[in-house]
Design a protein around this motif. Structure first.
Motif, PDB file in Angstrom:
ATOM      1  N   ARG A 172     -43.350 -34.721   1.095  1.00  0.00           N
ATOM      2  CA  ARG A 172     -44.326 -34.315   2.109  1.00  0.00           C
ATOM      3  C   ARG A 172     -44.068 -35.072   3.404  1.00  0.00           C
ATOM      4  NH1 ARG A 172     -47.365 -35.249  -2.610  1.00  0.00           N
ATOM      5  NH2 ARG A 172     -48.329 -33.368  -3.512  1.00  0.00           N
ATOM      6  N   ILE A 173     -44.303 -34.390   4.519  1.00  0.00           N
ATOM      7  CA  ILE A 173     -44.277 -35.024   5.838  1.00  0.00           C
ATOM      8  C   ILE A 173     -45.615 -34.748   6.504  1.00  0.00           C
ATOM      9  CG2 ILE A 173     -43.210 -34.996   8.132  1.00  0.00           C
ATOM     10  CD1 ILE A 173     -40.565 -34.339   6.837  1.00  0.00           C
ATOM     11  N   ASP A 174     -46.298 -35.820   6.904  1.00  0.00           N
ATOM     12  CA  ASP A 174     -47.652 -35.714   7.484  1.00  0.00           C
ATOM     13  C   ASP A 174     -48.600 -34.966   6.549  1.00  0.00           C
ATOM     14  OD1 ASP A 174     -46.754 -37.030   9.771  1.00  0.00           O
ATOM     15  OD2 ASP A 174     -46.192 -35.168  10.774  1.00  0.00           O
ATOM     16  N   GLY A 175     -48.436 -35.204   5.255  1.00  0.00           N
ATOM     17  CA  GLY A 175     -49.318 -34.610   4.261  1.00  0.00           C
ATOM     18  C   GLY A 175     -48.981 -33.185   3.880  1.00  0.00           C
ATOM     19  N   LYS A 176     -48.015 -32.565   4.555  1.00  0.00           N
ATOM     20  CA  LYS A 176     -47.650 -31.179   4.273  1.00  0.00           C
ATOM     21  C   LYS A 176     -46.341 -31.140   3.499  1.00  0.00           C
ATOM     22  CE  LYS A 176     -46.803 -26.729   6.542  1.00  0.00           C
ATOM     23  NZ  LYS A 176     -46.676 -26.030   7.856  1.00  0.00           N
ATOM     24  N   GLU A 177     -46.334 -30.358   2.410  1.00  0.00           N
ATOM     25  CA  GLU A 177     -45.138 -30.287   1.587  1.00  0.00           C
ATOM     26  C   GLU A 177     -43.968 -29.705   2.371  1.00  0.00           C
ATOM     27  OE1 GLU A 177     -43.564 -28.009  -2.443  1.00  0.00           O
ATOM     28  OE2 GLU A 177     -45.691 -28.581  -2.313  1.00  0.00           O
ATOM     29  N   VAL A 178     -42.814 -30.354   2.269  1.00  0.00           N
ATOM     30  CA  VAL A 178     -41.602 -29.902   2.947  1.00  0.00           C
ATOM     31  C   VAL A 178     -41.105 -28.612   2.291  1.00  0.00           C
ATOM     32  CG1 VAL A 178     -39.205 -30.492   3.498  1.00  0.00           C
ATOM     33  CG2 VAL A 178     -40.983 -32.260   3.561  1.00  0.00           C
ATOM     34  N   ASN A 207     -43.220 -45.916 -16.576  1.00  0.00           N
ATOM     35  CA  ASN A 207     -43.328 -45.405 -17.936  1.00  0.00           C
ATOM     36  C   ASN A 207     -43.638 -43.914 -17.871  1.00  0.00           C
ATOM     37  OD1 ASN A 207     -43.098 -47.851 -19.707  1.00  0.00           O
ATOM     38  ND2 ASN A 207     -44.808 -48.509 -18.418  1.00  0.00           N
ATOM     39  N   ALA A 208     -43.404 -43.212 -18.958  1.00  0.00           N
ATOM     40  CA  ALA A 208     -43.628 -41.767 -19.002  1.00  0.00           C
ATOM     41  C   ALA A 208     -45.028 -41.426 -18.522  1.00  0.00           C
ATOM     42  CB  ALA A 208     -43.402 -41.239 -20.411  1.00  0.00           C
ATOM     43  N   THR A 209     -45.154 -40.360 -17.751  1.00  0.00           N
ATOM     44  CA  THR A 209     -46.363 -39.789 -17.124  1.00  0.00           C
ATOM     45  C   THR A 209     -46.796 -40.557 -15.878  1.00  0.00           C
ATOM     46  OG1 THR A 209     -48.093 -40.997 -18.338  1.00  0.00           O
ATOM     47  CG2 THR A 209     -47.164 -39.019 -19.397  1.00  0.00           C
ATOM     48  N   GLU A 210     -46.164 -41.695 -15.555  1.00  0.00           N
ATOM     49  CA  GLU A 210     -46.532 -42.446 -14.351  1.00  0.00           C
ATOM     50  C   GLU A 210     -45.841 -41.846 -13.124  1.00  0.00           C
ATOM     51  OE1 GLU A 210     -47.508 -46.905 -16.068  1.00  0.00           O
ATOM     52  OE2 GLU A 210     -45.551 -46.508 -15.136  1.00  0.00           O
ATOM     53  N   SER A 211     -46.456 -42.079 -11.948  1.00  0.00           N
ATOM     54  CA  SER A 211     -45.918 -41.577 -10.689  1.00  0.00           C
ATOM     55  C   SER A 211     -45.810 -42.708  -9.673  1.00  0.00           C
ATOM     56  CB  SER A 211     -46.814 -40.463 -10.111  1.00  0.00           C
ATOM     57  OG  SER A 211     -46.920 -39.376 -11.005  1.00  0.00           O
ATOM     58  N   LYS A 212     -44.996 -42.481  -8.675  1.00  0.00           N
ATOM     59  CA  LYS A 212     -44.893 -43.443  -7.579  1.00  0.00           C
ATOM     60  C   LYS A 212     -44.500 -42.680  -6.324  1.00  0.00           C
ATOM     61  CE  LYS A 212     -43.233 -47.596  -8.164  1.00  0.00           C
ATOM     62  NZ  LYS A 212     -42.318 -48.742  -8.370  1.00  0.00           N
ATOM     63  N   ILE A 213     -45.034 -43.139  -5.174  1.00  0.00           N
ATOM     64  CA  ILE A 213     -44.697 -42.540  -3.883  1.00  0.00           C
ATOM     65  C   ILE A 213     -43.842 -43.533  -3.094  1.00  0.00           C
ATOM     66  CG2 ILE A 213     -45.588 -41.685  -1.682  1.00  0.00           C
ATOM     67  CD1 ILE A 213     -48.064 -40.704  -3.168  1.00  0.00           C
ATOM     68  N   PHE A 214     -42.751 -43.060  -2.553  1.00  0.00           N
ATOM     69  CA  PHE A 214     -41.883 -43.902  -1.730  1.00  0.00           C
ATOM     70  C   PHE A 214     -41.448 -43.122  -0.502  1.00  0.00           C
ATOM     71  CE2 PHE A 214     -39.203 -41.519  -4.564  1.00  0.00           C
ATOM     72  CZ  PHE A 214     -38.060 -41.206  -3.850  1.00  0.00           C
ATOM     73  N   LYS A 215     -41.018 -43.812   0.517  1.00  0.00           N
ATOM     74  CA  LYS A 215     -40.587 -43.166   1.754  1.00  0.00           C
ATOM     75  C   LYS A 215     -39.068 -43.011   1.758  1.00  0.00           C
ATOM     76  CE  LYS A 215     -44.445 -44.529   4.714  1.00  0.00           C
ATOM     77  NZ  LYS A 215     -44.907 -43.131   4.871  1.00  0.00           N
ATOM     78  N   SER A 216     -38.616 -41.860   2.263  1.00  0.00           N
ATOM     79  CA  SER A 216     -37.184 -41.606   2.285  1.00  0.00           C
ATOM     80  C   SER A 216     -36.850 -40.622   3.400  1.00  0.00           C
ATOM     81  CB  SER A 216     -36.716 -41.030   0.942  1.00  0.00           C
ATOM     82  OG  SER A 216     -35.326 -40.817   0.943  1.00  0.00           O
ATOM     83  N   GLY A 224     -34.161 -40.191  11.386  1.00  0.00           N
ATOM     84  CA  GLY A 224     -35.182 -41.230  11.496  1.00  0.00           C
ATOM     85  C   GLY A 224     -36.553 -40.806  11.004  1.00  0.00           C
ATOM     86  N   GLN A 225     -36.725 -39.512  10.702  1.00  0.00           N
ATOM     87  CA  GLN A 225     -38.020 -39.044  10.212  1.00  0.00           C
ATOM     88  C   GLN A 225     -38.124 -39.295   8.713  1.00  0.00           C
ATOM     89  OE1 GLN A 225     -38.805 -34.763  10.311  1.00  0.00           O
ATOM     90  NE2 GLN A 225     -40.892 -35.168  11.013  1.00  0.00           N
ATOM     91  N   LEU A 226     -39.189 -39.981   8.294  1.00  0.00           N
ATOM     92  CA  LEU A 226     -39.358 -40.330   6.889  1.00  0.00           C
ATOM     93  C   LEU A 226     -40.371 -39.409   6.223  1.00  0.00           C
ATOM     94  CD1 LEU A 226     -39.426 -44.240   7.095  1.00  0.00           C
ATOM     95  CD2 LEU A 226     -37.518 -42.753   6.494  1.00  0.00           C
ATOM     96  N   ALA A 227     -40.080 -39.060   4.995  1.00  0.00           N
ATOM     97  CA  ALA A 227     -40.997 -38.254   4.192  1.00  0.00           C
ATOM     98  C   ALA A 227     -41.608 -39.117   3.101  1.00  0.00           C
ATOM     99  CB  ALA A 227     -40.251 -37.071   3.566  1.00  0.00           C
ATOM    100  N   ASP A 228     -42.809 -38.735   2.670  1.00  0.00           N
ATOM    101  CA  ASP A 228     -43.433 -39.373   1.505  1.00  0.00           C
ATOM    102  C   ASP A 228     -43.006 -38.584   0.282  1.00  0.00           C
ATOM    103  OD1 ASP A 228     -44.977 -41.391   2.871  1.00  0.00           O
ATOM    104  OD2 ASP A 228     -46.248 -39.756   3.603  1.00  0.00           O
ATOM    105  N   VAL A 229     -42.240 -39.219  -0.591  1.00  0.00           N
ATOM    106  CA  VAL A 229     -41.722 -38.541  -1.777  1.00  0.00           C
ATOM    107  C   VAL A 229     -42.451 -39.065  -3.014  1.00  0.00           C
ATOM    108  CG1 VAL A 229     -39.678 -38.029  -3.155  1.00  0.00           C
ATOM    109  CG2 VAL A 229     -39.462 -38.331  -0.678  1.00  0.00           C
TER     110      VAL A 229
END
Length: 431
Positions: A172-178, A207-216, A224-229
């Protein structure tokens, strides 16, 4: 037609061409036909207007202009053939005299491929790497085959580098799915760093079923534009490899024992390294030729080629990128001019069979059917470029036979692998 050639530099010539109007009859006929198809004159269908009416209604000047535009390219190419110059790039035309019903005279300045003085190959010795296959080399190949026959099983554990995982991704970029930025049940080997920057670090410790958000930074987005993945871990998997024994050899190959499989791997590696010797010898020969041959380059043509590459990208003013592109263009032109001179010196021809073989190999590299690849190349007008590539490769192989090739241990190297099959050699030359 009369023509004269003046050499301005090793890479530029001036052609002076003079043609009486009697030599332009066909060009004027084409000009009248072209104009007749465009004008509308009452009482006549398009394309059927008589020449004298075109002179009256459209004007003799328009006919002259059209005829000269048709005649000049044809006369220019005829003069280039007559003086045996291989022109490249855009010609600069200057009409010096035009007398209606008498003569046309003009000059053309154009870049040409330089005529090179090739160095003698007498006494040249090229040294290449020896054909040596170690037990480690064999082990690596057998292990790669073993991995291909491995199976993945789900395990309950925290992700570590080297684990295989099944994941879902949403960017997502600015909360909107790419657009196109989501995927489900992707299989991925953690630690290979072959997907999205930052993904491996985000997965370690989950661990299985867990999630994480990172910037890429995603491919196709602004620099230079980063997305929240967001990555969700569905499962962790462990690869189980079959034991290295005779049963594995039967499973993974046509051999009954592991020893036979290893012998075959060794033979294949030796053949591969022998072919690599040939490639290495060709590279070293080309390096020697480049070091010992003066290859002048046409500067205007170099600049035009660089601009043609940069303009579609909108990067004409990008100085750093211009330097990179110019370096590549100069290297490519230098190699091609040198190899083309060898083609001429050795009178190398390309047979239909050789061109077909090249098309098949090229199609395989692009994962395309040969017929489709050949059709696309023809539609793009690139057949002549393919023929030139084949001729250059063949020319280098021809002169390589004049060199002595040894490995670093002094053993003579057999270059038979570089020679085309007899069926290709005996094929009729392509016109």
């Amino acid at each position: 037609m009369k023509s004269a050639l003046e050499t301005l530099s090793p890479t530029r010539v001036k052609l002076t061409i003079e043609a009486p109007f009697g030599d332009l009859t066909d060009h004027f006929a084409k000009a009248y036909k072209e104009i007749a198809g465009k004008v509308t004159i009452p009482g006549f269908r398009k394309g059927k207007v008589p020449s004298h009416l075109i002179d009256q209604r459209v004007g003799r000047a328009a006919v002259l202009d059209e005829a000269i535009n048709i005649a000049i390219p044809a006369l220019y190419m005829e003069a280039a053939r007559e003086h045996e110059v291989r022109v490249i790039g855009r010609p600069e035309v200057d009409i010096t005299e035009l007398v209606d019903n008498e003569k046309l005279a003009f000059t053309i300045e154009v870049d040409v491929r330089p005529k090179l003085d090739l160095p003698s190959l007498e006494g040249i010795k090229l040294t290449v790497d020896p054909v040596e296959v170690s037990e480690k080399d064999i082990d690596e190949q057998v292990e790669a085959l073993r991995i291909r026959f491995g199976t993945l099983t789900t395990v309950e554990k925290t992700v570590e580098s080297g684990d295989f995982v099944s994941i879902d991704l949403i960017a997502r970029i600015d909360g909107k799915e790419v657009d196109g930025g989501s995927a489900n049940n992707l299989s991925y080997e953690v630690g290979t760093d072959r997907m999205i920057p930052g993904l491996d670090a985000a997965l370690v410790g989950l661990n299985a079923t867990e999630s994480k958000i990172f910037k890429s930074e995603l491919y196709g987005t602004e620099v230079g534009q980063l997305a929240d993945v967001e990555v969700k871990l569905n499962a962790v998997k462990h690869r189980e490899l079959p034991p290295l024994d005779d049963s594995f050899a039967e499973l993974a190959s046509e051999f009954d024992t592991l020893a036979q499989l290893r012998d075959d791997v060794k033979s294949r590696l030796e053949r591969l390294k022998s072919l690599e010797q040939g490639t290495q010898a060709r590279d070293k020969l080309l390096e020697y030729l480049l070091e010992n041959t003066n290859v002048p380059l046409p500067e205007k043509y170099v600049e035009a080629e660089v601009n043609a590459h940069l303009e579609p990208e909108g990067r004409l003013e990008d100085a750093a990128h211009r330097v990179e592109v110019e370096t590549d263009v100069r290297k490519s032109l230098t190699n091609n001019f040198l190899l083309d001179s060898i083609v001429d010196a050795e009178k190398v021809d390309v047979s239909e069979a050789e061109l077909t073989e090249f098309i098949i190999r090229s199609a395989m590299r692009y994962g395309m059917p040969p017929e489709q690849f050949a059709q696309e190349v023809a539609q793009a007008g690139q057949i002549s470029s393919l023929v030139a590539d084949v001729a250059r490769t063949k020319a280098l192989a021809v002169i390589l036979e004049q060199c002595k090739v040894v490995d670093s241990k002094g053993k003579a190297v057999d270059l038979e692998a570089l020679r085309p099959p007899a069926a290709i050699e005996s094929a009729p030359a392509q016109d």
